[in-house]
Design a protein around this motif. Structure first.
Motif, PDB file in Angstrom:
ATOM      1  N   ALA A  72     108.833  73.543  79.970  1.00 14.81           N
ATOM      2  CA  ALA A  72     108.641  72.104  79.778  1.00 14.81           C
ATOM      3  C   ALA A  72     108.416  71.846  78.298  1.00 14.81           C
ATOM      4  CB  ALA A  72     107.446  71.623  80.599  1.00 14.81           C
ATOM      5  N   PRO A  73     108.491  70.588  77.887  1.00 10.83           N
ATOM      6  CA  PRO A  73     108.228  70.275  76.479  1.00 10.83           C
ATOM      7  C   PRO A  73     106.824  70.735  76.060  1.00 10.83           C
ATOM      8  CG  PRO A  73     109.231  68.409  77.570  1.00 10.83           C
ATOM      9  CD  PRO A  73     108.901  69.407  78.643  1.00 10.83           C
ATOM     10  N   HIS A  74     106.707  71.208  74.842  1.00 16.35           N
ATOM     11  CA  HIS A  74     105.427  71.738  74.362  1.00 16.35           C
ATOM     12  C   HIS A  74     104.326  70.689  74.343  1.00 16.35           C
ATOM     13  CE1 HIS A  74     106.884  69.927  70.635  1.00 16.35           C
ATOM     14  NE2 HIS A  74     105.622  69.904  70.229  1.00 16.35           N
ATOM     15  N   VAL A  75     104.677  69.434  74.285  1.00 17.26           N
ATOM     16  CA  VAL A  75     103.665  68.375  74.248  1.00 17.26           C
ATOM     17  C   VAL A  75     103.049  68.106  75.624  1.00 17.26           C
ATOM     18  CG1 VAL A  75     104.632  67.228  72.225  1.00 17.26           C
ATOM     19  CG2 VAL A  75     105.423  66.576  74.510  1.00 17.26           C
ATOM     20  N   ASP A  76     103.640  68.644  76.662  1.00 19.17           N
ATOM     21  CA  ASP A  76     103.117  68.450  78.014  1.00 19.17           C
ATOM     22  C   ASP A  76     102.142  69.579  78.350  1.00 19.17           C
ATOM     23  OD1 ASP A  76     102.704  67.405  80.506  1.00 19.17           O
ATOM     24  OD2 ASP A  76     104.833  67.237  80.992  1.00 19.17           O
ATOM     25  N   GLU A  77     101.041  69.632  77.616  1.00 16.74           N
ATOM     26  CA  GLU A  77     100.081  70.728  77.708  1.00 16.74           C
ATOM     27  C   GLU A  77      99.427  70.843  79.079  1.00 16.74           C
ATOM     28  OE1 GLU A  77      97.330  70.291  74.487  1.00 16.74           O
ATOM     29  OE2 GLU A  77      98.915  70.387  72.984  1.00 16.74           O
ATOM     30  N   THR A  78      99.099  69.741  79.703  1.00 18.24           N
ATOM     31  CA  THR A  78      98.465  69.789  81.022  1.00 18.24           C
ATOM     32  C   THR A  78      99.394  70.441  82.036  1.00 18.24           C
ATOM     33  OG1 THR A  78      97.201  67.797  80.535  1.00 18.24           O
ATOM     34  CG2 THR A  78      97.394  68.412  82.841  1.00 18.24           C
TER      35      THR A  78
END
Length: 99
Positions: free
Chosen positions: A61-67
């Motif tokens: 997933a995109p790295h900004v979607d940490e949760t």
């Protein structure tokens, strides 16, 4: 048993996998997969609810979607959750390992 099976709806992402990967086009088929590894695009709506229980799963997933990467994926049965950039950098190694 198949080598690598993937649920990757994004056609641009699919083009990076090569010809040795079998693609699944429907979420409902995920629970039936028997392969060395199942690869899933974790950012696809509903994918976490369809992950099979007894299958090794690598998701990205995109790295900004940490949760999603840090918590939700592992709770849903994903064995490895990688940032998209890391996943595609490691993809040749993953394919070679699980073919």
């Amino acid at each position: 048993m198949k080598g690598v099976v993937a649920y990757v709806p994004n056609l641009m992402d699919r083009s990076r996998f090569g010809s040795s990967v079998e693609f699944i086009n429907r979420l409902s088929l995920l629970t039936e997969v028997e392969a060395n590894v199942l690869i899933v695009d974790l950012s696809s709506p509903g994918v976490l609810a369809h992950l099979p229980e007894n299958q090794y799963v690598i998701g990205y997933a995109p790295h900004v979607d940490e949760t999603l990467l840090d918590d939700e994926a592992s709770v849903s049965g994903c064995n490895e959750a990688l940032a998209r950039s890391v996943f595609f950098r490691r993809l040749p190694e993953i394919l070679k390992t699980y073919e």
